[in-house]
Design an enzyme around this catalytic site. Structure first.
Site, PDB file in Angstrom:
ATOM      1  CG  HIS A   1     -13.037  21.192  21.158  1.00 29.82           C
ATOM      2  ND1 HIS A   1     -13.087  19.894  21.165  1.00 29.82           N
ATOM      3  CD2 HIS A   1     -13.254  21.278  19.827  1.00 29.82           C
ATOM      4  CE1 HIS A   1     -13.052  19.247  20.030  1.00 29.82           C
ATOM      5  NE2 HIS A   1     -13.291  20.371  19.241  1.00 29.82           N
TER       6      HIS A   1
ATOM      7  CG  ASP B   1     -16.929  23.005  21.638  1.00 32.80           C
ATOM      8  OD1 ASP B   1     -17.287  22.271  21.349  1.00 32.80           O
ATOM      9  OD2 ASP B   1     -15.773  22.915  22.526  1.00 32.80           O
TER      10      ASP B   1
END
Ligand code: UDP
Ligand code: UDP
Length: 475
Positions: free
Chosen positions: A21, A117
């Site tokens: 991520h 995210d």
């Protein structure tokens, strides 16, 4: 710093735990800092500020800083809880701290946007409350985004498990998806992971915009359908800004060795086999794959991990112990394949491998970053999905784009891809007509990917420039 009109615009970035991520968000932040004059602060979880993460953050160029959140213990969460569940609890617990950080950034910088995210959606209300534009970086395809945006309606309209649906799910502009190819957390609707997913699906409608790490020419119809739906209430604007891929080397000495080995192989001869940053196979599947690669007679470069049935479960990301992955291979495999194949334990410099002229095919777990890297370098694939949204991605690259072949799993219910099938699909990709077609398609995608990010006029560069300008104008 005073909040003067000449201060650079600032972006706060919150990745969920894990390099998978952190990397895409930091590549996006790099574009904002290096091309659009922003400064950036990362907000990261202390529980995961391991060496890799800290070294990575410390290596970012000037213009970046980071704030580590206080520890958020999960001792009260059952050890067998799913990754998704643990993650969402952790993010929920981070909310008051994120509020403090954003407040402080608002005081000390010209805070123009907050970018997260997918797994950090629980923090969105804080940005909303503070009046900071909040955006999501979506790190897979428009097809998966479309699936997620449709999920609340699909949930309402469906009473059975999705895998029991008699008809495929048809998302606008996308190749039809059988229930079993929907993303992994949708495979059991009674599970916590599904509820998390549904919550995320509802929550992402609250963002001001979604930056998607894909490009228009890759998924023109799916993109057009989402654009068309934008005026609907609860449909955020979408922006195609990819492919944003990690270009830095992280191979170390082992990495150099495998690049040297590739230098000695003929162009297009090597099948690269890799299952992402944490993909693992069962012991039996490792053995079948090994026998199959050997029988194919093709050159291969294989990133080997310990089998999943030997890895302690309950670990957040199935972190591997000091065990030697090579010991799970068939007896004599190393000797018999010496020269033809190279085994790399745990990690290879994937982007460099895919960029290498000797690499002619990629057997991949279909993680989105891997797929983008393969598109960028024009490498045709064998789709071997494992978890997350990888089955959906596999359908897209095999049935939709025609840039990958898909091995058949055994009809005996074991879920295994047997050695004969491995050998067959490897030969098919590397020497036969189906492989030639996939290679041709990969060549076209390589061009399209390059155009999307070329200069100022590439569609993805333009899209990001527009968003950046909008943020600056409103900061
Ligand atoms: N990667 C790598 N070497 C490896 C395995 C993975 O460099 O041996 C990188 C790969 O290039 C990609 C990322 O790790 O950028 C994996 O991301 P992806 O989305 O494909 O899969 P995930 O690991 O998130 O399942
Ligand atoms: N934009 C954005 N987020 C928003 C609204 C706009 O990133 O919430 C960007 C987007 O790229 C869009 C551009 O700013 O194409 C112009 O925005 P908009 O269409 O809202 O502006 P208008 O046409 O109303 O001047």
């Amino acid at each position: 710093m005073e909040r003067g009109s000449r201060a650079p615009p600032h972006v706060a970035v919150m990745p969920s735990p894990g390099m998978g991520h952190l990397i895409p968000l930091s590549e996006l932040a790099k574009l904002l800092v290096l091309r659009h004059g922003f400064t950036a602060t990362f907000i990261v979880f202390s529980d995961f500020s391991d060496n890799a993460q800290t070294a990575f953050l410390d290596s970012l160029p000037s213009g970046f800083s980071y704030v580590v959140l206080p520890p958020l213990p999960l001792d009260d969460v059952p050890p067998d809880a799913h990754v998704e569940t643990r993650l969402s609890i952790m993010v929920e617990r981070s909310v008051p701290h994120v509020r403090d950080v954003l407040r402080s950034l608002r005081r000390t910088t010209r805070l123009a946007a907050y970018v997260i995210d997918l797994f950090c959606v629980e923090t969105l209300p804080v940005a909303k409350e503070l009046g900071v534009p909040h955006y999501l970086l979506f790190t897979t395809s428009f097809m998966v985004l479309s699936l997620l945006l449709h999920l609340p309606a699909l949930d309402q309209a469906t009473s059975c498990e999705y895998r029991d649906l008699p008809e495929p799910v048809v998302l606008p502009g996308c190749v039809p998806l059988r229930g079993e190819d929907l993303v992994h957390p949708m495979q059991d609707r009674t599970d916590d992971a599904y509820r998390c997913m549904l919550n995320i699906a509802r929550r992402i409608r609250e963002v001001d915009g979604i930056l998607v790490n894909s490009f228009v020419d890759l998924e023109p119809a799916a993109y057009a359908a989402l654009k068309e739906a934008e005026p609907e209430v609860g449909r955020p604007n979408v922006h195609a800004i990819g492919p944003v891929i990690h270009r830095g080397s992280h191979g170390g000495a082992k990495g150099k060795e495998c690049l040297r080995w590739l230098d000695e192989q003929p162009p297009g001869s090597v099948l690269f086999v890799s299952f992402g940053s944490r993909g693992t196979l069962s012991t039996e599947q490792i053995q079948e794959l090994a026998w199959g690669l050997e029988a194919s007679g093709r050159q291969f470069l294989w990133v080997v991990r310990c089998p999943s049935d030997r890895v302690a479960s309950g670990a957040f990301f199935h972190l591997q112990g000091p065990d030697d992955p090579l010991r799970y291979l068939p007896e004599g495999f190393l000797e018999r394949t010496r020269g033809a194949g190279l085994l790399v334990p745990l990690w290879a410099p994937q982007v460099e491998v895919l960029a290498h002229a000797a690499t002619g095919g990629f057997l991949t777990h279909c993680g989105w970053n891997s797929l983008l890297e393969s598109f960028v370098h024009g490498v045709p694939m064998i789709a071997w999905p494992l978890y997350a949204e990888q089955r959906t991605n596999a359908v897209m690259i095999a049935d939709g784009l025609g840039v990958a072949l898909r091995p058949k799993t055994a009809a005996d219910g074991s879920g295994l891809v047997r050695r004969e099938e491995v050998a067959e699909v490897a030969r098919e990709l590397m020497e036969r007509e189906a492989g030639r077609k996939a290679r041709e398609k990969a060549g076209e995608l390589k061009q399209a990917a390059a155009q999307a990010v070329a200069g100022r006029d590439g569609s993805s560069c333009k899209a990001l420039a527009e968003v950046a300008q909008y943020w600056k104008d409103n900061a």
